[in-house]
Design a protein around this motif. Structure first.
Motif, short mmCIF file in Angstrom:
data_model
loop_
_atom_site.label_atom_id
_atom_site.label_comp_id
_atom_site.label_asym_id
_atom_site.label_seq_id
_atom_site.Cartn_x
_atom_site.Cartn_y
_atom_site.Cartn_z
N UNK A 42 -0.68 -10.84 4.53
CA UNK A 42 -0.77 -9.91 5.35
C UNK A 42 -0.51 -8.70 4.63
N UNK A 43 -0.87 -7.70 5.08
CA UNK A 43 -0.11 -6.24 4.56
C UNK A 43 1.41 -6.33 4.56
N UNK A 44 2.05 -6.61 5.48
CA UNK A 44 3.51 -6.53 5.67
C UNK A 44 3.99 -7.51 4.64
N UNK A 45 3.35 -8.82 4.44
CA UNK A 45 4.02 -9.52 3.45
C UNK A 45 3.75 -9.00 1.88
N UNK A 46 2.64 -8.49 1.75
CA UNK A 46 2.38 -8.11 0.38
C UNK A 46 3.08 -6.90 0.10
N UNK A 47 3.57 -5.90 1.16
CA UNK A 47 4.32 -4.79 0.97
C UNK A 47 5.86 -5.10 0.72
N UNK A 48 6.30 -6.26 1.62
CA UNK A 48 7.62 -6.53 1.52
C UNK A 48 8.15 -7.37 0.33
N UNK A 49 7.12 -8.35 -0.18
CA UNK A 49 7.19 -9.18 -1.11
C UNK A 49 7.07 -8.47 -2.63
N UNK A 50 5.69 -8.24 -2.62
CA UNK A 50 5.13 -7.75 -3.96
C UNK A 50 5.40 -6.28 -4.20
N UNK A 51 5.68 -5.34 -3.15
CA UNK A 51 5.73 -4.16 -3.24
C UNK A 51 4.36 -3.71 -3.52
N UNK A 52 3.38 -3.87 -2.93
CA UNK A 52 1.99 -3.51 -3.18
C UNK A 52 1.15 -3.42 -1.85
N UNK A 53 0.14 -2.42 -2.10
CA UNK A 53 -0.81 -2.31 -1.09
C UNK A 53 -2.00 -2.72 -1.70
N UNK A 54 -3.00 -3.51 -0.97
CA UNK A 54 -4.26 -4.29 -1.35
C UNK A 54 -5.25 -4.10 -0.48
N UNK A 55 -6.48 -3.99 -1.16
CA UNK A 55 -7.57 -4.16 -0.28
C UNK A 55 -8.02 -5.62 -0.19
N UNK A 56 -8.00 -5.93 1.23
CA UNK A 56 -8.24 -7.40 1.41
C UNK A 56 -9.76 -7.55 2.13
N UNK A 57 -10.52 -8.59 2.04
CA UNK A 57 -11.66 -8.84 2.73
C UNK A 57 -12.41 -10.14 2.40
N UNK A 58 -13.57 -9.99 2.72
CA UNK A 58 -14.52 -11.23 2.52
C UNK A 58 -14.26 -12.47 3.25
N UNK A 59 -14.69 -13.60 3.21
CA UNK A 59 -14.31 -14.91 4.00
C UNK A 59 -14.69 -16.07 3.01
N UNK A 60 -13.95 -16.95 3.40
CA UNK A 60 -14.00 -18.20 2.51
C UNK A 60 -13.97 -17.96 1.15
N UNK A 61 -14.84 -18.63 0.37
CA UNK A 61 -14.95 -18.48 -0.99
C UNK A 61 -15.04 -17.24 -1.64
N UNK A 62 -15.61 -16.16 -0.45
CA UNK A 62 -15.59 -14.63 -1.04
C UNK A 62 -14.45 -13.86 -0.68
N UNK A 63 -13.32 -14.46 -0.19
CA UNK A 63 -12.23 -13.71 0.19
C UNK A 63 -12.05 -12.79 -1.25
N UNK A 64 -11.08 -11.64 -0.88
CA UNK A 64 -10.53 -10.92 -2.12
C UNK A 64 -9.26 -10.48 -1.68
N UNK A 65 -8.42 -10.22 -2.67
CA UNK A 65 -7.10 -9.38 -2.44
C UNK A 65 -7.01 -8.81 -3.56
N UNK A 66 -7.39 -7.32 -3.31
CA UNK A 66 -7.15 -6.39 -4.75
C UNK A 66 -6.21 -5.47 -4.63
N UNK A 67 -5.22 -5.65 -5.40
CA UNK A 67 -3.91 -4.85 -5.50
C UNK A 67 -4.30 -3.29 -5.99
N UNK A 68 -4.08 -2.52 -5.16
CA UNK A 68 -4.38 -0.99 -5.55
C UNK A 68 -3.27 -0.22 -5.91
#
Ligand code: ATP
Length: 259
Positions: free
Chosen positions: A226-252
């Motif tokens: 989730x955006x909150x977990x990515x920010x609190x642990x990794x200190x990043x904002x990411x573009x997320x989307x897609x579904x199943x085998x096409x999901x992506x999490x792109x740190x920006x």
């Protein structure tokens, strides 16, 4: 196979690294262990394999891994270390065959089922073409696949792999994630330390997010990334989307500042 970890603590030197991790998992699951550098992922995996001292308990089907007979433990848990290397000039096929050692009686040659497991592992990791090569002559990514083949050859009910795709090209990243997925689909458990969040989201059933040596989140990839977990642990904002085998999490972007 059921893995039960209760209140696991582990220290390295004077540092208290893993601080009270508890979790339950059963076979046919592909679990991604994620989290920033230094939060204790490798330490947790090594403790689960009883490779380092810890307090608390780790059980496989109710049996403590610490008190299992070492050969039985080596048949039950296959482990691929982070950045594993080889310091010996060994032929690739012989290195992969070492994965069958826990299955062999002393001074016994490999049986047909051992040869079959070695061949299967080499084919899955796409390393048959290197079979006669000295492992020291391989590139980093080629060697990583050979060492993964050795871990696959054990055919253990629990496979622990620490950053198995870190040095691989995109084709082999996808191929190895598919292999790990298939390994779990055959009824076994895979726990993989991963830094590639897109691959983790695409292939894992469950992600365990570690932070500061404790479990920050545990659940389906969409519940954990989730955006909150990515920010609190990794200190990043990411573009997320897609579904199943096409999901992506792109740190920006980072969410902290340099000062
Ligand atoms: N011998 C040691 N003495 C003290 N601290 C140590 C020792 N070995 C490792 N550490 C520290 O323990 C912490 C956890 O290390 P670990 O390798 O488990 O992290 P990790 O989450 O796997 O990290 P990475 O993603 O970078 O591989 C790190 O901060 C590391 O610096």
């Amino acid at each position: 196979m059921r893995l039960t970890i209760e209140n696991l603590h582990a220290s390295l030197g004077q540092t208290h690294v893993v601080r009270g991790v508890s979790l339950e998992a059963s076979g046919a699951q592909f679990i991604g262990l994620i989290g920033p550098n230094g939060v204790g992922k490798t330490t947790l995996v090594r403790a689960a394999a009883a490779l380092i001292p810890f307090t608390g308990s780790v059980e496989l089907d109710g049996a403590s891994v610490s008190s299992m007979e070492p050969r039985a433990r080596a048949r039950a848990i296959a482990y691929l270390a982070q950045g594993a290397g080889s310091h010996w000039p060994l032929e690739v096929s012989r290195l992969v065959a070492l994965g069958r050692l826990p299955h062999l009686a002393p001074f016994r040659a490999p049986a047909p089922e051992d040869e079959a497991a070695i061949a299967r592992a080499m084919s899955l990791a796409d390393v048959e073409c290197f079979r006669g090569r000295d492992v020291l002559t391989l590139s980093g990514g080629e060697r990583a696949r050979v060492l993964l083949a050795r871990a696959l050859a054990v055919e253990a009910p629990l496979l622990l792999v620490d950053e198995p795709v870190a040095s691989l090209d995109p084709y082999h990243q996808i191929r190895i994630m598919e292999v790990l997925r298939a390994y779990a689909d055959e009824g076994r458990m895979v726990v993989a330390v991963l830094h590639d969040l897109s691959l983790a989201a695409r292939y894992c059933d469950r992600l365990i997010l570690l932070d500061g040596g404790t479990v920050k989140a545990d659940g389906r990839p969409d519940e954990v990334l989730t955006p909150a977990n990515l920010e609190e642990t990794y200190r990043i904002r990411a573009l997320t989307g897609g579904e199943g085998r096409e999901s992506y999490v792109l740190p920006i972007a980072r969410t902290d500042s340099l000062d």
